[in-house]
Design a protein around this motif. Structure first.
Motif, PDB file in Angstrom:
ATOM      1  N   ILE A  29       0.834  -1.198   0.000  1.00  0.00           N
ATOM      2  CA  ILE A  29       0.000   0.000   0.000  1.00  0.00           C
ATOM      3  C   ILE A  29       0.874   1.255   0.000  1.00  0.00           C
ATOM      4  O   ILE A  29       0.599   2.218  -0.715  1.00  0.00           O
ATOM      5  CB  ILE A  29      -0.950  -0.006   1.217  1.00  0.00           C
ATOM      6  N   GLY A  32       2.181   1.727  -3.406  1.00  0.00           N
ATOM      7  CA  GLY A  32       1.107   2.209  -4.269  1.00  0.00           C
ATOM      8  C   GLY A  32       0.779   3.674  -4.042  1.00  0.00           C
ATOM      9  O   GLY A  32       0.511   4.417  -4.992  1.00  0.00           O
ATOM     10  N   ARG A  33       0.836   4.092  -2.795  1.00  0.00           N
ATOM     11  CA  ARG A  33       0.561   5.500  -2.506  1.00  0.00           C
ATOM     12  C   ARG A  33       1.600   6.404  -3.149  1.00  0.00           C
ATOM     13  O   ARG A  33       1.270   7.490  -3.649  1.00  0.00           O
ATOM     14  CB  ARG A  33       0.514   5.728  -0.995  1.00  0.00           C
ATOM     15  N   TYR A  41      -4.925   6.882 -12.145  1.00  0.00           N
ATOM     16  CA  TYR A  41      -5.247   5.451 -12.079  1.00  0.00           C
ATOM     17  C   TYR A  41      -5.013   4.774 -13.424  1.00  0.00           C
ATOM     18  O   TYR A  41      -4.406   3.708 -13.496  1.00  0.00           O
ATOM     19  CB  TYR A  41      -6.711   5.312 -11.649  1.00  0.00           C
ATOM     20  N   TYR A  70      -6.755  -2.932  -5.172  1.00  0.00           N
ATOM     21  CA  TYR A  70      -5.507  -2.319  -4.711  1.00  0.00           C
ATOM     22  C   TYR A  70      -5.684  -0.807  -4.587  1.00  0.00           C
ATOM     23  O   TYR A  70      -5.301  -0.195  -3.582  1.00  0.00           O
ATOM     24  CB  TYR A  70      -4.409  -2.656  -5.712  1.00  0.00           C
ATOM     25  N   TYR A  71      -6.292  -0.221  -5.582  1.00  0.00           N
ATOM     26  CA  TYR A  71      -6.513   1.226  -5.601  1.00  0.00           C
ATOM     27  C   TYR A  71      -7.397   1.654  -4.430  1.00  0.00           C
ATOM     28  O   TYR A  71      -7.116   2.645  -3.746  1.00  0.00           O
ATOM     29  CB  TYR A  71      -7.157   1.586  -6.930  1.00  0.00           C
ATOM     30  N   ILE A  74      -5.527   1.707  -1.236  1.00  0.00           N
ATOM     31  CA  ILE A  74      -4.658   2.882  -1.172  1.00  0.00           C
ATOM     32  C   ILE A  74      -5.470   4.116  -0.794  1.00  0.00           C
ATOM     33  O   ILE A  74      -5.048   4.931   0.041  1.00  0.00           O
ATOM     34  CB  ILE A  74      -3.943   3.089  -2.522  1.00  0.00           C
ATOM     35  N   ALA A  77      -6.296   3.997   2.884  1.00  0.00           N
ATOM     36  CA  ALA A  77      -5.130   4.348   3.693  1.00  0.00           C
ATOM     37  C   ALA A  77      -4.879   5.851   3.651  1.00  0.00           C
ATOM     38  O   ALA A  77      -4.513   6.459   4.667  1.00  0.00           O
ATOM     39  CB  ALA A  77      -3.900   3.593   3.197  1.00  0.00           C
ATOM     40  N   SER A  78      -5.082   6.452   2.484  1.00  0.00           N
ATOM     41  CA  SER A  78      -4.902   7.894   2.353  1.00  0.00           C
ATOM     42  C   SER A  78      -5.921   8.654   3.186  1.00  0.00           C
ATOM     43  O   SER A  78      -5.594   9.645   3.847  1.00  0.00           O
ATOM     44  CB  SER A  78      -5.026   8.311   0.881  1.00  0.00           C
ATOM     45  N   HIS A 112      -0.017  15.103  -1.281  1.00  0.00           N
ATOM     46  CA  HIS A 112      -0.616  13.895  -1.855  1.00  0.00           C
ATOM     47  C   HIS A 112      -1.717  14.333  -2.822  1.00  0.00           C
ATOM     48  O   HIS A 112      -2.891  14.015  -2.645  1.00  0.00           O
ATOM     49  CB  HIS A 112      -1.198  12.999  -0.758  1.00  0.00           C
ATOM     50  N   ALA A 115      -3.971  11.652  -4.685  1.00  0.00           N
ATOM     51  CA  ALA A 115      -4.847  10.981  -3.728  1.00  0.00           C
ATOM     52  C   ALA A 115      -5.941  11.929  -3.251  1.00  0.00           C
ATOM     53  O   ALA A 115      -7.109  11.536  -3.123  1.00  0.00           O
ATOM     54  CB  ALA A 115      -4.037  10.463  -2.540  1.00  0.00           C
TER      55      ALA A 115
END
Length: 218
Positions: A29, A32-33, A41, A70-71, A74, A77-78, A112, A115
């Motif tokens: 993750i 990925g971030r 994407y 997966y996206y 991420i 998590a963001s 970020h 994100a």
């Protein structure tokens, strides 16, 4: 090793395996971030991601099932980091907490950007799951502001309506600021703080249970 010892060892090994698995997932993750920080994407394929991560593509599928999975992990998590940054400092005086909340929000958006845009605009093709994540972060931020302003998390309808309007303005201002960044973050923060102050005053006029902050503590 006897049977009793073997039974005792299994939970220990299982716990270690779980910890390793969680650590590996968290590592993917984090990678990925970084990859999606300034890349859209659609611009990254799973092959690209696996190459940058230095792992087999199958490992990413093992943990996240698909590129979209997966996206979403991420994005979640963001969002968690955004909420932590923005809603921290509950032990601070109200004025400092409000400043920290808005500054943490802007700092996250600045560092970020991809994100942040995903969180605010709803992601790929207005993905329903990303929209749900966005709505969750909005609720968390509304609660943080209400607790900072009035020491309560239950928000009367008129107060909620006004704060939602202010937060929508924050999102629009932040998105436009990211496009240009001709102003420093401190200036944008103070602008949003003043707008919030005006919003809180308006709420106080309509809802006595949510009084406007006194000038010296606003």
């Amino acid at each position: 090793m006897n049977n009793s010892q073997q039974r005792g060892a299994r939970p220990v090994h299982a716990a270690r395996d779980t910890e390793r698995s969680q650590a590996r997932r968290a590592e993917l993750i984090a990678i990925g971030r970084r990859l999606f920080a300034d890349t859209s994407y659609d611009a990254l394929s799973m092959d690209d991601i696996a190459r940058h991560a230095g792992v087999a593509k199958g490992l990413i599928y093992y943990y996240f099932k698909s590129k979209r999975g997966y996206y979403l992990a991420i994005v979640e998590a963001s969002v968690a980091e955004l909420v932590i940054r923005a809603a921290g400092g509950s032990d601070l005086p109200r004025r400092e907490r409000v400043h920290r909340t808005i500054d943490g929000y802007l700092r996250y958006a600045q560092h970020h950007q991809a994100a942040y845009r995903t969180i605010v605009t709803g992601g790929v093709g207005f993905d329903a799951e990303v929209l749900a994540i966005r709505d969750h972060v909005r609720e968390q931020l509304l609660t943080a502001i209400a607790e900072g302003a009035w020491g309560r998390s239950d928000i009367p309808l008129i107060a909620r309506l006004a704060l939602v309007g202010w937060l929508s303005c924050v999102e629009g201002v932040t998105l436009d600021w990211l496009e240009h960044q001709e102003l420093d973050r401190d200036t944008v923060r103070e602008l949003l703080v003043r707008m919030l102050r005006d919003t809180l005053r308006a709420i106080g006029d309509f809802e006595p249970s949510c009084p406007a902050p006194v000038p010296e503590d606003s």
